[in-house]
Design an enzyme around this catalytic site. Structure first.
Site, PDB file in Angstrom:
ATOM      1  N   TYR A 101      14.178   7.529  10.535  1.00  0.00           N
ATOM      2  CA  TYR A 101      13.977   6.293   9.780  1.00  0.00           C
ATOM      3  C   TYR A 101      14.528   5.060  10.487  1.00  0.00           C
ATOM      4  CZ  TYR A 101      18.456   7.219   7.150  1.00  0.00           C
ATOM      5  OH  TYR A 101      19.733   7.471   6.754  1.00  0.00           O
ATOM      6  N   GLU A 102      14.005   3.904  10.056  1.00  0.00           N
ATOM      7  CA  GLU A 102      14.226   2.613  10.721  1.00  0.00           C
ATOM      8  C   GLU A 102      13.708   2.624  12.165  1.00  0.00           C
ATOM      9  OE1 GLU A 102      14.847   0.326   8.867  1.00  0.00           O
ATOM     10  OE2 GLU A 102      15.918   1.184   7.170  1.00  0.00           O
ATOM     11  N   GLY A 103      12.688   3.421  12.419  1.00  0.00           N
ATOM     12  CA  GLY A 103      12.092   3.512  13.750  1.00  0.00           C
ATOM     13  C   GLY A 103      12.560   4.748  14.478  1.00  0.00           C
TER      14      GLY A 103
END
Length: 421
Positions: free
Chosen positions: A262-264
């Site tokens: 998550y968040e890339g």
């Protein structure tokens, strides 16, 4: 991309869906404020046409009291591998009349605004990886001190705590050293973020911002990938009991696993690192960091003793590996971008390992000076030097191998056709 925003007086009506929203629905607070990306009807195509909106769960009256329920509903809760205490929701907006949303800033600048938050979130996720690694280490250390099994290889007939066995000691040292390296690098980057905001000199602010921009994908990617390895090692220290839920060691592994996603994902971080942070500026900031690392290498050369010599040798090889990869990325990005991206994650990991080694070397130098000055807590400072030497010999020593993967591994990545997989 598909969520829509229709203008209506001083607000908009939002319709669409969001997935993977952590704490998207819960009853721990009176209201939940959702930030939603959506597209106005006349917005340009692609990501340039996205705007950012505030969408509250409950509308707020002019006097600040809560009003009617907004048209946003949780339609399901995800069933996840880990972090099960956080409800991860699928949210539907505008199932009836459209959810009331309020524009943040200007239309079509939503992605720009989001990335301000995204960079902060990516740093925070890196810190989450660090935190999970630290907790996994604490638990593994406690277990290794208590678990009695097998005789000491140095002699004796009675079983001993497993912390006395060399391979358990190696595993604990790998957990400790990598966690300390992650923490040190994260704190240095946090200090630069503060300086970038608060320093009175504009040039100094810009220099620290460039440094932080280079480091954030490394903090996010390297710290989270490393946390998975540390948590896995923690299970191994426990042996069979680590695989049992009763010990809690497996939870750290599950919880760490999401942090690289998550968040890339790690690949998104590495793409940002090689593209925006290295190639686009011709390696300028990376070369400034190389100069700082070489300065620490030179300081190590002035210190007597085998420990400092060993740390210096590994740091020197690591910095050279990083520098060679930076030069190759700058030279190759324009002519063979796929080759660069094929090695981008190994380059991110090499970067983290070398930057972590840089900070461990700084810690060793500081500890040596404290000892030379007669510091009272000599045991603490000796442990710092010992941990830095372990990192140099077991972690930083991986950098030259990663360099070979980055510089020469792309043909293997692209060797097969899709049908050959």
């Amino acid at each position: 991309i598909k969520t829509r925003a229709t203008r209506e007086g001083d607000h908009y009506r939002i319709s669409g869906q969001k997935i993977f929203i952590t704490f998207g629905e819960h009853d721990l607070t009176d209201n939940i404020i959702h930030l939603v990306l959506a597209r106005a009807p006349d917005a340009p195509p692609g990501v340039k046409g996205i705007s950012l909106f505030i969408v509250p769960k409950f509308l707020v009256n002019k006097d600040g009291s809560l009003g009617a329920r907004n048209d946003v509903q949780c339609v399901s809760i995800e069933h996840k591998l880990g972090i099960k205490a956080t409800p991860t929701a699928v949210l539907a907006y505008g199932e009836k009349d459209g959810a009331v949303g309020y524009l943040v800033g200007q239309e079509n600048r939503g992605l720009e605004y989001m990335f301000i938050m995204m960079n902060a979130s990516r740093f925070a996720v890196g810190m989450e990886g660090l935190a999970v690694a630290e907790r996994a280490y604490q638990q593994a250390l406690g277990y290794a001190r208590e678990r009695i099994q097998s005789r000491d290889l140095g002699g004796g007939h009675d079983p001993v705590p497993i912390i006395r066995h060399p391979d358990v000691r190696r595993m604990l040292m790998s957990m400790k050293a990598q966690t300390e390296a992650m923490r040190a690098l994260a704190y240095v980057v946090a200090a630069s973020l503060d300086t970038a905001h608060l320093h009175p000199d504009k040039a100094e602010r810009a220099r620290h911002q460039a440094f932080a921009d280079l480091m954030i994908p490394v903090i996010k990617g390297w710290c989270t990938e490393t946390s998975i390895g540390v948590a896995s090692t923690g299970i191994q220290v426990h042996g069979g009991m680590g695989y049992m839920e009763e010990t809690g060691a497996a939870q750290f592994f599950r919880d760490a696993r999401i942090t690289t996603i998550y968040e890339g994902t790690t690949a998104i971080q590495s793409n940002d690192l090689v593209g925006r942070k290295i190639a686009r500026e011709g390696g300028a900031t990376a070369n400034a960091v190389i100069a700082m690392m070489r300065a620490v290498e030179a300081e190590l050369g002035k210190e007597p003793g085998e420990d400092m010599a060993a740390i210096r040798a590994s740091l020197s090889a690591g910095v050279s590996s990083f520098a060679q990869c930076v030069d190759w990325i700058v030279a190759t990005f324009g002519s063979d971008v796929k080759a660069v991206h094929a090695g981008s994650v190994p380059f991110l990991m090499l970067s983290g390992i070398v930057f972590g080694g840089w900070q461990m070397a700084r810690a060793a130098l500081a500890a040596r000076r404290k000892l030379d000055a007669g510091a009272e807590d000599a045991s603490f400072y000796k442990a710092k030097i010992g941990t830095a030497r372990f990192y140099a010999g077991h972690i930083l020593s991986q950098a030259p191998g990663l360099r070979e993967t980055i510089l020469r591994g792309a043909p293997g990545v692209m060797a097969l056709s899709e049908e050959q997989f």
